[in-house]
Design an enzyme around this catalytic site. Structure first.
Site, PDB file in Angstrom:
ATOM      1  N   ARG A 233      -5.497 -23.881  14.278  1.00 32.96           N
ATOM      2  CA  ARG A 233      -6.230 -25.037  14.797  1.00 32.96           C
ATOM      3  C   ARG A 233      -7.028 -24.618  16.031  1.00 32.96           C
ATOM      4  O   ARG A 233      -6.559 -23.821  16.843  1.00 32.96           O
ATOM      5  CB  ARG A 233      -5.275 -26.174  15.184  1.00 32.96           C
ATOM      6  N   HIS A 281     -14.222 -23.916   8.670  1.00 34.04           N
ATOM      7  CA  HIS A 281     -12.919 -24.435   8.210  1.00 34.04           C
ATOM      8  C   HIS A 281     -12.809 -24.353   6.679  1.00 34.04           C
ATOM      9  O   HIS A 281     -12.649 -25.368   6.004  1.00 34.04           O
ATOM     10  CB  HIS A 281     -12.707 -25.879   8.689  1.00 34.04           C
TER      11      HIS A 281
HETATM   12  P1  NDP Z   1       4.510 -24.215   8.179  1.00 34.17           P
HETATM   13  O1  NDP Z   1       5.010 -25.459   8.802  1.00 34.17           O
HETATM   14  O2  NDP Z   1       5.043 -23.821   6.842  1.00 34.17           O
HETATM   15  O3  NDP Z   1       4.791 -22.990   9.174  1.00 34.17           O
HETATM   16  C1  NDP Z   1       4.532 -23.018  10.526  1.00 34.17           C
HETATM   17  C2  NDP Z   1       4.959 -21.680  11.149  1.00 34.17           C
HETATM   18  O4  NDP Z   1       4.570 -21.674  12.517  1.00 34.17           O
HETATM   19  C3  NDP Z   1       6.465 -21.462  11.103  1.00 34.17           C
HETATM   20  O5  NDP Z   1       6.771 -20.108  10.835  1.00 34.17           O
HETATM   21  C4  NDP Z   1       6.883 -21.827  12.517  1.00 34.17           C
HETATM   22  O6  NDP Z   1       8.051 -21.169  12.980  1.00 34.17           O
HETATM   23  C5  NDP Z   1       5.690 -21.344  13.309  1.00 34.17           C
HETATM   24  N1  NDP Z   1       5.626 -22.034  14.604  1.00 34.17           N
HETATM   25  C6  NDP Z   1       5.446 -23.342  14.859  1.00 34.17           C
HETATM   26  N2  NDP Z   1       5.491 -23.596  16.179  1.00 34.17           N
HETATM   27  C7  NDP Z   1       5.718 -22.400  16.767  1.00 34.17           C
HETATM   28  C8  NDP Z   1       5.896 -21.989  18.113  1.00 34.17           C
HETATM   29  N3  NDP Z   1       5.838 -22.861  19.126  1.00 34.17           N
HETATM   30  N4  NDP Z   1       6.121 -20.690  18.371  1.00 34.17           N
HETATM   31  C9  NDP Z   1       6.201 -19.784  17.335  1.00 34.17           C
HETATM   32  N5  NDP Z   1       6.045 -20.103  16.040  1.00 34.17           N
HETATM   33  C10 NDP Z   1       5.804 -21.397  15.763  1.00 34.17           C
HETATM   34  O7  NDP Z   1       2.926 -24.316   8.154  1.00 34.17           O
HETATM   35  P2  NDP Z   1       1.857 -23.655   7.154  1.00 34.17           P
HETATM   36  O8  NDP Z   1       2.095 -22.194   7.081  1.00 34.17           O
HETATM   37  O9  NDP Z   1       1.822 -24.394   5.862  1.00 34.17           O
HETATM   38  O10 NDP Z   1       0.481 -24.020   7.903  1.00 34.17           O
HETATM   39  C11 NDP Z   1       0.255 -23.642   9.241  1.00 34.17           C
HETATM   40  C12 NDP Z   1      -0.990 -24.259   9.802  1.00 34.17           C
HETATM   41  O11 NDP Z   1      -2.147 -23.687   9.219  1.00 34.17           O
HETATM   42  C13 NDP Z   1      -1.195 -25.759   9.528  1.00 34.17           C
HETATM   43  O12 NDP Z   1      -0.413 -26.545  10.389  1.00 34.17           O
HETATM   44  C14 NDP Z   1      -2.688 -25.917   9.779  1.00 34.17           C
HETATM   45  O13 NDP Z   1      -2.912 -26.179  11.150  1.00 34.17           O
HETATM   46  C15 NDP Z   1      -3.263 -24.555   9.441  1.00 34.17           C
HETATM   47  N6  NDP Z   1      -4.091 -24.583   8.224  1.00 34.17           N
HETATM   48  C16 NDP Z   1      -5.394 -24.156   8.273  1.00 34.17           C
HETATM   49  C17 NDP Z   1      -6.191 -24.125   7.147  1.00 34.17           C
HETATM   50  C18 NDP Z   1      -7.584 -23.610   7.174  1.00 34.17           C
HETATM   51  O14 NDP Z   1      -8.332 -23.795   6.209  1.00 34.17           O
HETATM   52  N7  NDP Z   1      -8.018 -22.937   8.234  1.00 34.17           N
HETATM   53  C19 NDP Z   1      -5.682 -24.611   5.849  1.00 34.17           C
HETATM   54  C20 NDP Z   1      -4.284 -24.997   5.881  1.00 34.17           C
HETATM   55  C21 NDP Z   1      -3.538 -24.990   7.040  1.00 34.17           C
HETATM   56  P3  NDP Z   1       9.492 -21.359  12.257  1.00 34.17           P
HETATM   57  O15 NDP Z   1       9.415 -20.513  10.999  1.00 34.17           O
HETATM   58  O16 NDP Z   1      10.453 -20.807  13.231  1.00 34.17           O
HETATM   59  O17 NDP Z   1       9.642 -22.833  11.975  1.00 34.17           O
END
Ligand code: NDP
Length: 318
Positions: A233, A281
């Site tokens: 993001r 995006h």
């Molecule tokens: P998930 O919820 O499956 O995974 C999120 C990951 O981020 C997890 O491994 C989590 O850790 C980690 N995380 C979250 N907060 C923190 C933190 N404070 N410190 C360290 N690690 C953290 O999400 P997705 O993989 O499905 O998607 C991720 C993001 O990608 C979406 O929220 C969206 O913003 C973005 N996105 C962008 C797109 C684009 O076209 N550019 C398309 C789709 C999504 P843990 O494993 O420990 O929970």
């Protein structure tokens, strides 16, 4: 053969200014017999709706439907939904998990890493100026990539990059035992995660903890001349700090697919910065043909009294 599915007598309100409601409705009603789908993108939402499937619906949209059992996001990121004042407190929010989107994201991650590795943006710029300059050939095996966020999408990217020969590490919130990838976790593990990386690729959700994470301090901890690829993001980047890090040569390039304001405003400095690659995006979008299956399966689960898959933890923010 499994048990016959119970009939679903339910209404789903669809609202998205970007998606084709008719296409979604056709696939959903075929997958969930008995489900009525109403396109409420511009029309009033049906007050009796049991489910909503949305991307950026109008303000107060959810107040039109007091009986909602679940809210499905059309996107993997739910930061926009969770910050809405009209979001009902006790209705599960379910994010999009779609194999087509994951495949698209993996391929985009690989494309950007390979493009940086083999200097493709530099060659495109050279061609514009008719300059014949050969850059040294680097191999994936010489290149360390750290993937920030090892969730559904980040984890898949890490695997894809490792399969292409990159030296891959990862960073997540909680400790992970993923075989084959060196994992760091928590704020205390961030410096070690990024220090040796030639490419830092972020796939983090936007939360109170990740907003503004990529700031001056973060860039100072990156390897000199490294590349940032941000597919998570835009609000995670402190824009002035990124531009300063590029101008000072601390980072050699930034590949940005997401922005605090989208579309990126015409006068934004990112557009013309020689070391910034802007994509609108597009890293991954979900496809109704595969994504609707996940929504349909979740509706069937809720109908059977089971808890839905991929529900968001509102406390964590993702
Ligand atoms: P998930 O919820 O499956 O995974 C999120 C990951 O981020 C997890 O491994 C989590 O850790 C980690 N995380 C979250 N907060 C923190 C933190 N404070 N410190 C360290 N690690 C953290 O999400 P997705 O993989 O499905 O998607 C991720 C993001 O990608 C979406 O929220 C969206 O913003 C973005 N996105 C962008 C797109 C684009 O076209 N550019 C398309 C789709 C999504 P843990 O494993 O420990 O929970």
């Amino acid at each position: 053969m499994g048990d016959p599915l119970p009939p679903v007598q339910a209404t789903l309100a669809f609202a998205s200014p970007l998606d084709d409601g008719g296409r979604w409705a056709g696939i959903l009603t075929a997958a969930v017999p008995g489900l009525r789908v109403v396109d409420a993108t511009t029309a009033p939402a049906p007050a009796e709706a049991d489910y909503a499937l949305v991307f950026r619906p109008r303000p107060d949209f959810f107040r039109e439907m007091p009986r909602l059992k679940a809210i499905f996001a059309l996107s993997a990121g739910v930061d926009g939904l969770l910050s809405r004042p009209d979001l009902p407190a006790d209705v599960p929010v379910i994010r999009m998990v779609d194999p087509s989107q994951a495949a698209a994201m993996n391929q985009f991650a690989l494309a950007t890493c390979l493009a940086e590795l083999r200097n493709l943006p530099a060659y495109a710029a050279q061609q514009r100026d008719q300059r014949w300059i050969r850059h040294p050939v680097r191999l994936a095996a010489d290149t360390a990539v750290t993937v920030l966020g090892l969730g559904v999408l980040g984890r898949g990217m890490a695997d894809g990059l490792a399969a292409a020969g990159f030296r891959v590490s990862g960073w997540s919130r909680a400790p992970r035992e993923d075989a084959g990838i060196r994992c760091h976790h928590g704020l205390e593990g961030l410096a070690a995660a990024v220090a040796g990386a030639d490419i830092v690729l972020s796939m983090l959700p936007l939360t109170s903890e990740t907003r503004g994470l990529f700031d001056r301090r973060f860039f100072a901890g990156m390897k000199r001349g490294a590349v940032l690829i941000n597919l998570g993001r835009g609000e995670q980047v402190v824009e002035d700090d990124l531009v300063a890090a590029l101008d000072q040569g601390r980072l050699s390039a930034a590949w940005l697919d997401v922005f605090a304001i989208e579309p990126l405003p015409h006068d934004h400095p990112y557009w013309r910065h020689p070391a910034i690659r802007v994509t609108p995006h597009v890293a991954g979008t979900s496809r109704p043909e595969t994504a609707a299956t996940a929504v349909a399966a979740n509706i069937q689960r809720i109908t059977r009294g089971l808890s839905p898959l991929n529900a968001v933890d509102r406390q964590r923010g993702y």
